[in-house]
Design a protein around this motif. Sequence first.
Motif, mmCIF file in Angstrom:
data_model
loop_
_atom_site.group_PDB
_atom_site.id
_atom_site.type_symbol
_atom_site.label_atom_id
_atom_site.label_comp_id
_atom_site.label_asym_id
_atom_site.label_seq_id
_atom_site.Cartn_x
_atom_site.Cartn_y
_atom_site.Cartn_z
ATOM 1 N N ASP A 27 35.133 40.572 30.065
ATOM 2 C CA ASP A 27 35.855 39.610 29.244
ATOM 3 C C ASP A 27 34.991 38.356 29.145
ATOM 4 N N GLU A 28 34.471 38.092 27.968
ATOM 5 C CA GLU A 28 33.581 36.944 27.763
ATOM 6 C C GLU A 28 34.258 35.633 28.147
ATOM 7 N N ARG A 29 35.507 35.487 27.771
ATOM 8 C CA ARG A 29 36.232 34.236 28.012
ATOM 9 C C ARG A 29 36.390 33.956 29.498
ATOM 10 N N LEU A 30 36.766 34.982 30.263
ATOM 11 C CA LEU A 30 37.014 34.791 31.691
ATOM 12 C C LEU A 30 35.751 34.961 32.535
ATOM 13 N N GLY A 31 34.779 35.668 32.015
ATOM 14 C CA GLY A 31 33.536 35.864 32.756
ATOM 15 C C GLY A 31 33.625 36.912 33.853
ATOM 16 N N ILE A 32 34.598 37.813 33.750
ATOM 17 C CA ILE A 32 34.738 38.913 34.714
ATOM 18 C C ILE A 32 35.097 40.191 33.960
ATOM 19 N N GLU A 33 35.002 41.310 34.657
ATOM 20 C CA GLU A 33 35.431 42.584 34.102
ATOM 21 C C GLU A 33 36.925 42.741 34.342
ATOM 22 N N LEU A 34 37.619 43.278 33.355
ATOM 23 C CA LEU A 34 39.052 43.535 33.494
ATOM 24 C C LEU A 34 39.310 45.024 33.318
ATOM 25 N N PRO A 35 40.323 45.553 34.021
ATOM 26 C CA PRO A 35 40.608 46.983 33.907
ATOM 27 C C PRO A 35 41.222 47.337 32.561
ATOM 28 N N ARG A 36 40.811 48.490 32.050
ATOM 29 C CA ARG A 36 41.406 49.034 30.836
ATOM 30 C C ARG A 36 41.731 50.497 31.115
ATOM 31 N N LEU A 37 43.014 50.797 31.118
ATOM 32 C CA LEU A 37 43.453 52.167 31.354
ATOM 33 C C LEU A 37 43.475 52.934 30.045
ATOM 34 N N HIS A 38 43.058 54.196 30.101
ATOM 35 C CA HIS A 38 43.109 55.069 28.936
ATOM 36 C C HIS A 38 44.282 56.033 29.039
ATOM 37 N N GLU A 39 44.986 55.967 30.155
ATOM 38 C CA GLU A 39 46.187 56.765 30.390
ATOM 39 C C GLU A 39 47.189 55.882 31.106
ATOM 40 N N ASP A 40 48.446 56.303 31.113
ATOM 41 C CA ASP A 40 49.450 55.580 31.885
ATOM 42 C C ASP A 40 49.084 55.621 33.364
ATOM 43 N N TRP A 41 49.453 54.553 34.058
ATOM 44 C CA TRP A 41 49.204 54.469 35.500
ATOM 45 C C TRP A 41 49.766 55.694 36.209
ATOM 46 N N ALA A 42 50.966 56.116 35.809
ATOM 47 C CA ALA A 42 51.628 57.253 36.452
ATOM 48 C C ALA A 42 50.850 58.552 36.242
ATOM 49 N N ALA A 43 50.045 58.633 35.176
ATOM 50 C CA ALA A 43 49.285 59.851 34.893
ATOM 51 C C ALA A 43 48.003 59.947 35.722
ATOM 52 N N LEU A 44 47.608 58.848 36.336
ATOM 53 C CA LEU A 44 46.401 58.877 37.159
ATOM 54 C C LEU A 44 46.666 59.606 38.475
ATOM 55 N N HIS A 84 39.907 50.115 44.295
ATOM 56 C CA HIS A 84 38.710 49.748 45.059
ATOM 57 C C HIS A 84 37.758 48.944 44.179
ATOM 58 N N ASP A 85 37.510 49.454 42.970
ATOM 59 C CA ASP A 85 36.629 48.738 42.039
ATOM 60 C C ASP A 85 37.206 47.370 41.683
ATOM 61 N N TRP A 86 38.521 47.320 41.455
ATOM 62 C CA TRP A 86 39.160 46.051 41.108
ATOM 63 C C TRP A 86 39.024 45.038 42.241
ATOM 64 N N GLU A 87 39.167 45.475 43.475
ATOM 65 C CA GLU A 87 39.037 44.556 44.611
ATOM 66 C C GLU A 87 37.638 43.952 44.672
ATOM 67 N N GLN A 88 36.624 44.722 44.301
ATOM 68 C CA GLN A 88 35.258 44.194 44.267
ATOM 69 C C GLN A 88 35.150 43.082 43.219
ATOM 70 N N ILE A 89 35.731 43.309 42.067
ATOM 71 C CA ILE A 89 35.713 42.307 40.991
ATOM 72 C C ILE A 89 36.585 41.122 41.376
ATOM 73 N N GLN A 140 47.940 44.241 43.292
ATOM 74 C CA GLN A 140 47.008 45.218 42.722
ATOM 75 C C GLN A 140 47.699 46.183 41.758
ATOM 76 N N ASP A 141 48.742 46.824 42.193
ATOM 77 C CA ASP A 141 49.419 47.791 41.332
ATOM 78 C C ASP A 141 50.022 47.115 40.112
ATOM 79 N N VAL A 142 50.634 45.975 40.316
ATOM 80 C CA VAL A 142 51.302 45.277 39.224
ATOM 81 C C VAL A 142 50.274 44.773 38.219
ATOM 82 N N SER A 143 49.155 44.252 38.688
ATOM 83 C CA SER A 143 48.166 43.705 37.755
ATOM 84 C C SER A 143 47.614 44.788 36.839
ATOM 85 N N VAL A 144 47.369 45.965 37.380
ATOM 86 C CA VAL A 144 46.825 47.018 36.554
ATOM 87 C C VAL A 144 47.895 47.588 35.634
ATOM 88 N N LYS A 145 49.093 47.836 36.152
ATOM 89 C CA LYS A 145 50.150 48.400 35.328
ATOM 90 C C LYS A 145 50.672 47.390 34.323
#
Length: 104
Positions: A8-25, A35-40, A96-101
């Motif tokens: 995200d250019e505005r925020l200067g960090i990577e943000l998660p983008r899901l291609h499926e519903d959280w429940a489908a993962l 794990h990746d999100w915690e690193q970011i 973590q769960d809420v931010s991604v969902k």
Amino acid sequence: MTYEFVFDERLGIELPRLHEDWAALTEAERAALLHDWEQIRGRIPDRIMQLERTIIQKQNQLNTEDDFPRSCRLNTEIAEIASCITDLHLWFRADQDVSVKGHY
């Protein structure tokens, strides 16, 4: 790929983008994403400090600025940076769960 992180250019960090519903993962996919999100997420405080330094520089410029239109531009820039800081705080503090969902 069920998810990716997009810069995200505005925020200067990577943000998660899901291609499926959280429940489908799968559990493994969820764990890998978190794990990746915690690193970011761990880099967010440094990004906030960097933006705060930029605000201080712009405020110092504003303190000595005599040109009204330039003062208005500086105020607008400061407000935009402050908005980024607010959004980064939201991303950092979100569970973590809420931010991604909740965002994707």
